[in-house]
Design an enzyme around this catalytic site. Structure first.
Site, PDB file in Angstrom:
ATOM      1  N   CYS A 382       6.606 -27.257  -5.327  1.00  0.00           N
ATOM      2  CA  CYS A 382       6.141 -28.443  -4.603  1.00  0.00           C
ATOM      3  C   CYS A 382       7.296 -29.426  -4.368  1.00  0.00           C
ATOM      4  O   CYS A 382       8.176 -29.147  -3.556  1.00  0.00           O
ATOM      5  CB  CYS A 382       4.971 -29.085  -5.339  1.00  0.00           C
ATOM      6  SG  CYS A 382       4.038 -30.261  -4.317  1.00  0.00           S
ATOM      7  N   HIS A 509       1.449 -24.427  -5.309  1.00  0.00           N
ATOM      8  CA  HIS A 509       1.433 -24.399  -6.778  1.00  0.00           C
ATOM      9  C   HIS A 509       0.947 -23.028  -7.256  1.00  0.00           C
ATOM     10  O   HIS A 509      -0.246 -22.855  -7.545  1.00  0.00           O
ATOM     11  CB  HIS A 509       0.514 -25.502  -7.319  1.00  0.00           C
ATOM     12  CG  HIS A 509       1.063 -26.881  -7.152  1.00  0.00           C
ATOM     13  ND1 HIS A 509       1.852 -27.495  -8.100  1.00  0.00           N
ATOM     14  CD2 HIS A 509       0.959 -27.766  -6.118  1.00  0.00           C
ATOM     15  CE1 HIS A 509       2.196 -28.701  -7.680  1.00  0.00           C
ATOM     16  NE2 HIS A 509       1.679 -28.888  -6.476  1.00  0.00           N
ATOM     17  N   GLU A 511       1.194 -21.587 -10.019  1.00  0.00           N
ATOM     18  CA  GLU A 511       0.708 -21.563 -11.403  1.00  0.00           C
ATOM     19  C   GLU A 511      -0.799 -21.717 -11.512  1.00  0.00           C
ATOM     20  O   GLU A 511      -1.413 -21.287 -12.498  1.00  0.00           O
ATOM     21  CB  GLU A 511       1.382 -22.660 -12.233  1.00  0.00           C
ATOM     22  CG  GLU A 511       1.083 -24.086 -11.814  1.00  0.00           C
ATOM     23  CD  GLU A 511       1.996 -24.613 -10.712  1.00  0.00           C
ATOM     24  OE1 GLU A 511       1.901 -25.808 -10.398  1.00  0.00           O
ATOM     25  OE2 GLU A 511       2.807 -23.826 -10.176  1.00  0.00           O
TER      26      GLU A 511
END
Length: 535
Positions: A382, A509, A511
């Site tokens: 990001c 993102h 994750e």
């Protein structure tokens, strides 16, 4: 089959691990062949945590449909391996805002709008909506905070009413309470747990199960004492002890028949949960043969919960490489060009996660520069991707003072600019580019290889600024690779440098979609290369 409702509350103190208990139970029930969804009630007055400081709230977890939610939803998704939606997180602010809008529209037909029935009815509606939108057999709803808190009273009342509304066989109340361990005296104290359960009863709810949070095991005699005083069956007094790895908890709860007791109470005929695969994963996690050091350069490192999905994704990727990930928490505010080698030089890889605001950005840029110049594997997320572009513009293209328009509106070279559809947006909350969006991958790129040569990947986003396409040609001429873009080629999603061990950054993102048994691919490749780099 009627939908079954499980409510998880906490007493005595907050931060009791209710979310992990809910997630672990969800995993056990899913492995019994039941369709499970989970929901979090947060009694605070914010609409969502999107504008809250990470120091106040920790990470903001984003769902596929773009809801900014509590970090516990990350635990739910990772443990149960499900994708939740916007109905999975409900705040007082969201409920009150909706009720006031309805009142202004005249939808209450002149009635006096009150906590009961209007607020409680809407809360019950939110519970049922979360279940119906996912077609779940069971919905587990966790109530944040502590029973007895002023702001949570309408939530507890709504939970109480659900029993009468859907039937006692369809509702179960699980109360999480602390057992105090006095180390100096070597004693365990149960009074807090007893009083916390009594408080719940005062609000009209009799707990069907207690989960005891304790550092050390309790005796059978102590369990029976708690069961008697709290009016709970002894076998329904479950211990949740401190563990080395969170993923041990579902196995510990299963060993105490928690899921069977739940099924018996709810009159569910479901086969025993097959946890063999989960057990094998836990055994692997506890016996990793290698170790790799990763420097996480962030601005909120004093509170690791601000990066909980990042750290979990790193661990998951480590499992795939049979490596324990040792995270070196580096405060970006402390990093300069002069000391960066000292702060991150012993790491086998560097990760630069997201964030907002000016503070710490120059430190992140210094870390990115160090990774590029010294060929240290680097993953930017990001803001980390945006600053990767800023660093390249300044130090390779020679655009002195290049920056993001967000961080320096006066910059001569805004290589990161506001998205076109964000220009006229005035509200800060809920207006970012949020949720699942596709990225088209470039042939021959490191990113495409990491994603097993997929043509397109879909990942979750949370940003308002993007790479400024005015500079794309100059970057490409200097060797900067745009390896992932939106299908219309307008938004840059992934950038990388070829000829490096691993130098990749993404706008999204990744994750948020990592699982312990299914690590996210970009993280997996980053850690794989870092492990090789540490040899």
């Amino acid at each position: 089959m009627s939908t079954k409702y499980i409510f998880v509350t906490g007493g005595g103190t907050s931060s009791m691990g209710k979310g992990i208990v809910a997630a672990s139970l969800g995993r056990l029930l899913k492995n019994r062949g039941l369709k499970v969804t989970v929901q979090k009630f947060d009694p605070y007055l914010n609409i969502d945590p999107g504008t809250m400081s990470p120091y106040q709230h920790g990470e903001v977890f984003v769902t596929d449909d773009g809801a900014e939610t509590d970090l516990d939803l990350g635990h739910y998704e990772r443990f149960i391996d499900i994708n939740l939606n916007k109905y999975s997180n409900v705040t007082s602010g969201k409920v009150y805002s909706e009720i006031l809008r309805k009142e202004r529209k005249g939808e209450y037909l002149g009635a006096t709008v009150q906590m009961v029935p209007h607020v409680t009815n809407m809360l019950k509606e939110k519970i049922k909506r979360a279940a119906t939108t996912t077609d779940a057999d069971i919905i587990i709803t966790e109530v944040g905070g502590t029973v007895g808190d002023m702001e949570s009273l309408p939530f507890i009342e709504a939970l109480r009413q659900m029993k009468a509304e859907v039937g006692a066989d369809n509702v179960m109340y699980i109360h999480t309470v602390p057992i105090l361990h006095l180390r100096a005296a070597g004693e365990l104290k149960t009074k807090i747990a007893q009083n916390a359960t009594k408080t719940l009863r005062e609000y009209g709810i009799q707990a069907n199960m207690l989960v005891l949070r304790s550092e050390v095991p309790i005796t059978t005699e102590m369990r029976d004492k708690i069961a008697m005083f709290c009016d709970v069956a002894p076998e329904a007094v479950i211990q949740s002890l401190d563990v080395e790895h969170l993923y041990q908890i579902p196995l510990n709860l299963q060993a105490q028949n928690m899921d069977q007791i739940v099924c018996d109470h709810l009159k569910l005929d479901a086969p025993k949960a097959d946890m063999a695969e989960w057990s094998a994963m836990v055994d692997h996690v506890m016996n990793l043969k290698k170790k790799v050091k990763i420097a996480l350069v962030g601005k909120y490192v004093e509170l690791p919960d601000a990066y909980i999905s990042v750290t979990e994704a790193l661990k998951h990727a480590g499992y795939a490489s049979d490596a324990e990930v040792d995270i070196n928490w580096v405060n970006a505010n402390d990093v300069t060009d002069e000391n960066v080698a000292e702060l991150v030089g012993d790491a086998a890889g560097i990760i630069v996660p997201g964030g907002f605001g000016q503070r710490g950005t120059e430190g992140k840029i210094a870390a990115i520069k160090y990774a590029r110049e010294n060929d240290v594997p680097m993953l930017g997320i990001c803001l980390g991707m945006q600053l990767t572009a800023v660093e390249f513009a300044r130090n390779v293209l020679g655009l002195e003072g290049a920056h993001s328009f967000e961080l320096d509106p006066e910059t001569k070279y805004p290589v990161i600019d506001i998205m076109r559809d964000q220009v006229d947006v005035e509200d800060m909350g809920g207006t970012l580019r949020l949720g699942l969006y596709p990225a088209k991958l470039k042939n021959g790129s490191r990113a495409k290889a990491a994603y097993n040569d997929a043509e397109v990947v879909q990942r979750r986003h949370r940003h308002r600024y993007e790479f400024n396409n005015k500079y794309r040609e100059d970057f490409e001429k200097a060797g900067f690779v745009f390896s992932g873009v939106s299908p219309d080629n307008r938004l840059v999603e992934i950038v990388e440098l070829s000829g490096k061990k691993f130098f990749v950054a993404c706008q999204y993102h990744p994750e948020l979609q990592s699982r312990p048994n299914r690590p996210e691919e970009l993280y997996t490749e980053f850690i794989r290369v870092a492990v090789e780099n540490s040899k």
